[in-house]
Write a protein that holds these residues in place. Structure first.
Motif, short mmCIF file in Angstrom:
data_model
loop_
_atom_site.label_atom_id
_atom_site.label_comp_id
_atom_site.label_asym_id
_atom_site.label_seq_id
_atom_site.Cartn_x
_atom_site.Cartn_y
_atom_site.Cartn_z
N ILE A 175 25.71 30.47 36.86
CA ILE A 175 26.80 31.39 36.50
C ILE A 175 27.74 30.69 35.53
CG2 ILE A 175 26.65 32.57 38.72
CD1 ILE A 175 29.24 31.22 39.55
N GLN A 176 28.56 31.49 34.87
CA GLN A 176 29.48 30.88 33.90
C GLN A 176 30.61 30.18 34.63
OE1 GLN A 176 31.17 33.50 30.97
NE2 GLN A 176 31.61 31.82 29.57
N ASN A 177 31.15 29.13 34.01
CA ASN A 177 32.17 28.33 34.68
C ASN A 177 33.57 28.91 34.51
OD1 ASN A 177 32.58 27.81 32.03
ND2 ASN A 177 32.49 25.59 32.17
N ARG A 178 33.68 30.21 34.69
CA ARG A 178 35.01 30.83 34.65
C ARG A 178 35.03 31.97 35.65
NH1 ARG A 178 35.29 34.98 29.56
NH2 ARG A 178 33.62 36.29 30.33
N PRO A 179 36.22 32.37 36.11
CA PRO A 179 36.26 33.34 37.20
C PRO A 179 35.86 34.76 36.79
CG PRO A 179 38.48 32.79 36.48
CD PRO A 179 37.55 31.87 35.76
N ALA A 180 36.21 35.17 35.56
CA ALA A 180 35.95 36.57 35.17
C ALA A 180 34.46 36.87 35.33
CB ALA A 180 36.38 36.78 33.73
N VAL A 181 34.14 38.06 35.71
CA VAL A 181 32.80 38.56 35.97
C VAL A 181 32.26 38.08 37.31
CG1 VAL A 181 30.41 38.72 35.19
CG2 VAL A 181 32.25 38.78 33.52
N ASN A 182 32.34 36.76 37.58
CA ASN A 182 31.80 36.25 38.84
C ASN A 182 32.57 36.79 40.04
OD1 ASN A 182 29.87 34.65 37.52
ND2 ASN A 182 31.41 33.08 37.13
N MET A 183 33.89 36.86 39.92
CA MET A 183 34.67 37.35 41.06
C MET A 183 34.45 38.84 41.26
SD MET A 183 38.11 35.06 40.89
CE MET A 183 38.53 35.51 42.56
N GLU A 184 34.28 39.56 40.16
CA GLU A 184 33.97 40.98 40.29
C GLU A 184 32.66 41.17 41.06
OE1 GLU A 184 35.22 39.62 37.59
OE2 GLU A 184 36.18 41.04 36.25
N TRP A 185 31.66 40.38 40.70
CA TRP A 185 30.36 40.53 41.36
C TRP A 185 30.44 40.17 42.84
CZ3 TRP A 185 27.50 38.16 36.66
CH2 TRP A 185 27.02 39.21 35.84
N ALA A 186 31.23 39.13 43.15
CA ALA A 186 31.36 38.73 44.55
C ALA A 186 31.89 39.89 45.38
CB ALA A 186 32.28 37.52 44.66
N LEU A 201 41.18 42.70 43.74
CA LEU A 201 41.27 41.35 43.16
C LEU A 201 42.71 40.95 42.85
CD1 LEU A 201 39.04 39.38 42.74
CD2 LEU A 201 38.78 40.18 40.38
N ALA A 202 43.59 41.92 42.75
CA ALA A 202 44.98 41.61 42.44
C ALA A 202 45.76 41.17 43.67
CB ALA A 202 45.66 42.81 41.79
N THR A 203 45.12 41.19 44.84
CA THR A 203 45.80 40.75 46.06
C THR A 203 45.27 39.39 46.49
OG1 THR A 203 44.12 41.76 47.49
CG2 THR A 203 45.99 43.14 46.86
N PRO A 204 46.11 38.58 47.14
CA PRO A 204 45.64 37.27 47.61
C PRO A 204 44.45 37.39 48.57
CG PRO A 204 48.03 37.43 47.81
CD PRO A 204 47.54 38.78 47.39
N GLU A 205 44.47 38.42 49.42
CA GLU A 205 43.36 38.60 50.36
C GLU A 205 42.07 38.89 49.61
OE1 GLU A 205 46.12 40.91 50.61
OE2 GLU A 205 47.18 39.28 51.63
N GLY A 206 42.20 39.72 48.55
CA GLY A 206 41.02 40.07 47.77
C GLY A 206 40.45 38.84 47.08
N GLN A 207 41.35 37.97 46.59
CA GLN A 207 40.87 36.75 45.94
C GLN A 207 40.17 35.84 46.93
OE1 GLN A 207 44.48 35.33 44.07
NE2 GLN A 207 44.63 37.19 42.84
N ASP A 208 40.76 35.73 48.13
CA ASP A 208 40.11 34.92 49.18
C ASP A 208 38.74 35.47 49.51
OD1 ASP A 208 42.33 33.37 49.26
OD2 ASP A 208 43.18 34.28 51.07
N ARG A 209 38.68 36.80 49.57
CA ARG A 209 37.42 37.44 49.92
C ARG A 209 36.35 37.14 48.87
NH1 ARG A 209 37.06 43.95 50.79
NH2 ARG A 209 34.78 44.13 50.98
#
Lengths: 366, 432
Positions: A175-186, A201-209
């Motif tokens: 995967i690419q070494n940046r958060p965009a796209v990868n976090m969406e897929w997760a 994704l805009a919430t801390p819980e969503g980011q943790d998830r």
């Protein structure tokens, strides 16, 4: 050598020097910055070369600087020495550059050609693609691809969920070494609806998830940085899956004959296009060129060289066959109905706000 | 030269007093000397002037600019002067929002900024977003209609973007509303300001740079150790060989030196990757199974192997040239006087090439601390070094942070050099 001969030579060279400098004064030389590789090649063949054939006194020079376009534009503008005439850029970076006043605002209806059917540009370009300073050119997508030689027949992965399923689909993943796209897929693989991904994704819980989901495949991950690396890793069988830009994957699969299969589920789509640096020396010439290079036929032409969709409605039906291979390009476009069943539209506004913070966290997590 | 025929005129007859010394043309010797000296000084300066100018332009000036960038902080104070003033009385550690006046001042600042220089608002957005995620959108959501907005500003701002209803963004405006800032250095040391203005560590998940500095030093030290272990025997062997063979070996050492860095690094990828030459050979010989292929690239191993190879000549060259100058008779003498081979080597030979070791060591260590391209290509994540982070920030949205990390790196190198100088002494460096 006689005195006379010397005089003749002197006069002759003076005349030819004057002629040369006069010819140079007529020449128009544009520096066009783009992404390099197969992508620049497609622009050269669809736009630059035909234009230079029609206008022999124009010269278009390619520069592969788009990966750092924003930094480049900033430093050129700061130094007061703008050497780039036209830059291929992502819409998120274009938005930032536009707000910082280092690229030119565009009045699309005024400055660009109407569609072939007479539709004004503001309606002819795909919805949501126009930016204040941004002229869309293509729609591309980031997709998950696998090397079919590394899976048993009949058991091929089909979804983003499969990409996160290391038990049934073992093997390393690039995967690419940046958060965009990868976090969406997760989040998508974790069951979040594509429409709601950015709210979560805009919430801390969503980011943790998202990070928790990425943790599940962390041991199998390899990271790539440049777009060319991911098809390479896949071709070397270093990894079984790789994320990548659909045009580069197409190039590797169809032109080079690699056994790559694209998973269109959850493809992350985004636009890409032109911006014009403010205070450039050749702004009038660039606009003259852009008027032609972004018209209906030209955008459709580019699709004959790479599998990125044209950003105009009126170009869609003109998409033909690959210039060298003769295969139909329509079905390889991200926007083809067979491929566009579960797209995630990249939210540029989200990433311009969050990329500072999330990139840092992602780097730590890696 | 004028003073060449300086003559002394001594008058012994008039009471032994000494007349001024003058040159042939009647000038006092001192003046003449000074003039001549000045001329030769000017000449010497003219000789070094191109180099000095070159250094000034390509080295000192950019370095000063980088350091300046790491503290330069004009965006907020220049664009929001009224807001910064209105916030002076506000207590940032109380969990309360600033008063309506602050919102009104911000609105006025934005309206004026939009009219005067739109780009300044864009740069302000970027600056605020460095410290508060979402600030970019928050400013964007209120800047556009700032000219037409009327009271109450506070409610309207909060309605436009919820971030205006949180003290965090106001704290940043208040704290960073100064022409210079230390915040990037704090960030580069994994620290941040607490709401009351004191300094605290960042959340565990966000600590990046200190560990990366440590890793960079550890990797550089490892690479230094490896180049020494590999370079010492080669240099020794070359120094003992007749010139003919030594030169041939030298070509083998230098050959990779003349090859493009990218080619060498890519070659290591071909060798080390899982489907690469080494793994395939091991699998083919049955030493490891097909599912046990070793990960030797895109991780720390990759960085160490590739960089050791690339930096080896920097160790071998000074070592070899120092060793060449050590007469072999010393060792023979030591042995002749009864020392065992190991004792003779350790006590008589080994101390002699040490200045070469020191020179090679400093070269390898300092070059590897700042190495960029090889870790980026073969380092994966665990083999990343601090320069990769510097590049990411300089090219990204926070060039100031990149500059701060780079300045810290420079300071670290200088401290190390100072320590080295105290321990070994720079005079003991010997490049040949």
């Amino acid at each position: 050598m006689s005195q006379r001969l010397l005089k003749v030579i002197g006069a002759g060279s003076a005349v030819s020097l004057i002629a040369m400098s006069a010819a140079q004064a007529q020449d128009i030389s544009l520096t066009v910055v783009s992404w390099g590789g197969a992508y620049t090649e497609s622009q050269v063949r669809a736009y630059h070369e035909p234009w230079m054939e029609m206008n022999p006194d124009w010269e278009i020079i390619n520069d592969d600087g788009s990966a750092n376009a924003l930094a480049g534009l900033r430093s050129q503008s700061e130094a007061g020495n703008v050497t780039w005439d036209l830059v291929d850029m992502l819409p998120s970076d274009a938005q930032l550059a536009c707000e910082e006043g280092i690229i030119m605002p565009i009045d699309h209806d005024e400055m660009l050609a109407d569609g072939e059917d007479g539709t004004p540009p503001s309606e002819d370009f795909l919805e949501g693609s126009l930016g204040e300073c941004f002229i869309p050119q293509i729609i591309y997508s980031t997709v998950v691809t696998y090397n079919s030689e590394m899976f048993e027949e009949g058991n091929y992965p089909e979804t983003i969920e499969d990409f996160f399923d290391t038990e049934n689909f073992p093997g390393r993943r690039a995967i690419q070494n940046r958060p965009a796209v990868n976090m969406e897929w997760a989040l998508y693989a974790d069951g979040v609806d594509p429409e709601e991904i950015y709210d979560v994704l805009a919430t801390p819980e969503g980011q943790d998830r998202a990070f928790a989901k990425l943790d599940t495949i962390k041991d199998d991950l390899v990271f790539w940085e440049e777009g060319a690396q991911s098809p390479q890793l896949l071709a070397d069988q270093e990894v079984s899956f790789a994320t990548g830009y659909n045009g580069r994957i197409f190039d590797a699969a169809e032109v080079e004959g690699q056994p790559f299969e694209i998973i269109w589920d959850g493809q992350v789509v985004e636009f890409d296009g032109w911006v014009v640096p403010a205070d450039g020396e050749n702004v009038d010439e660039v606009m003259e060129y852009l008027y032609w290079a972004t018209d209906t036929q030209r955008l459709a032409d580019q699709a004959s060289y790479i599998s990125y969709g044209p950003a105009r409605h009126s170009s869609q039906d003109l998409v033909g066959q690959h210039a060298d291979l003769g295969i139909d390009m329509a079905e390889h476009m991200p926007t083809h109905p067979d491929n566009y069943f579960a797209p995630i539209e990249l939210n540029n506004e989200f990433w311009t706000d969050w990329r500072d913070e999330l990139a840092e966290r992602f780097n730590n997590w890696m | 030269m004028a003073q060449a025929d300086a003559s002394m005129e001594l008058d012994n007859r008039s009471g032994g007093s000494v007349e001024k010394m003058v040159t042939a043309d009647g000038l006092p010797l001192k003046t003449s000397l000074r003039r001549a000296e000045r001329r030769s000084k000017l000449f010497a300066f003219a000789l070094v002037a191109p180099l000095l100018g070159f250094l000034l332009i390509v080295f000192i000036f950019p370095m000063a600019q980088m350091m300046w960038r790491s503290v330069d902080n004009p965006q907020i104070i220049n664009t929001l002067p009224r807001t910064v003033e209105a916030l002076e009385a506000w207590n940032p550690s109380a969990e309360e929002l600033p008063p309506e006046e602050a919102y009104a001042a911000l609105n006025a600042d934005l309206a004026e900024g939009l009219e005067r220089d739109r780009g300044a608002i864009g740069r302000l957005q970027g600056r605020l977003n460095n410290d508060v995620s979402g600030a970019r959108a928050a400013v964007r959501s209120v800047a556009g209609q700032a000219g037409d907005r009327s009271e109450p500003f506070k409610d309207k701002f909060i309605e436009a973007n919820a971030l205006w209803g949180e003290p965090a963004i106001w704290r940043v405006i208040q704290r960073e509303g100064r022409p210079l800032t230390a915040s990037r250095y704090l960030r580069a040391l994994d620290r941040e300001y607490a709401p009351d203005g004191s300094i605290q560590m960042r959340d565990e998940g966000q600590r990046t740079y200190v560990a990366l500095f440590m890793r960079t030093f550890a990797l550089s030290a490892t690479i230094l150790g490896l180049t020494f272990l590999l370079g010492f025997p080669i240099s020794y062997y070359m120094a003992t060989l007749p010139m003919r063979y030594a030169n041939l070996l030298m070509i083998f050492v230098l050959l990779p030196f003349w090859t493009s860095l990218l080619v060498r690094t890519s070659a290591w990828i071909v060798l080390l990757q899982q489907q690469g030459v080494i793994n395939s050979t091991l699998v083919g010989l049955g030493i490891i199974g097909d599912d046990q292929r070793l990960s030797m690239v895109y991780n720390m191993t990759g960085t160490i192997v590739a960089m050791t190879h690339i930096l080896l000549p920097f160790m071998v060259l000074p070592l070899y040239s120092v060793m060449r100058g050590i007469p072999p008779s010393y060792m023979r003498a030591a042995k002749g006087l009864g020392a065992k081979p190991w004792t003779a080597f350790r006590r008589v030979y080994f101390p002699q090439p040490l200045p070469g070791v020191a020179a090679g060591g400093v070269l390898v260590f300092i070059i590897s601390i700042g190495y960029y391209i090889t870790p980026a290509l073969v380092g994966g994540q665990s083999g990343r070094m601090i320069s990769n982070e510097i590049a990411r920030h300089i090219q990204g949205d926070n060039p100031g942070l990149g500059a701060a990390i780079a300045t810290l790196l420079l300071v670290c190198v200088m401290i190390l050099y100072w320590v080295y100088n105290r321990l070994v002494g720079a005079d003991n460096l010997k490049l040949g």
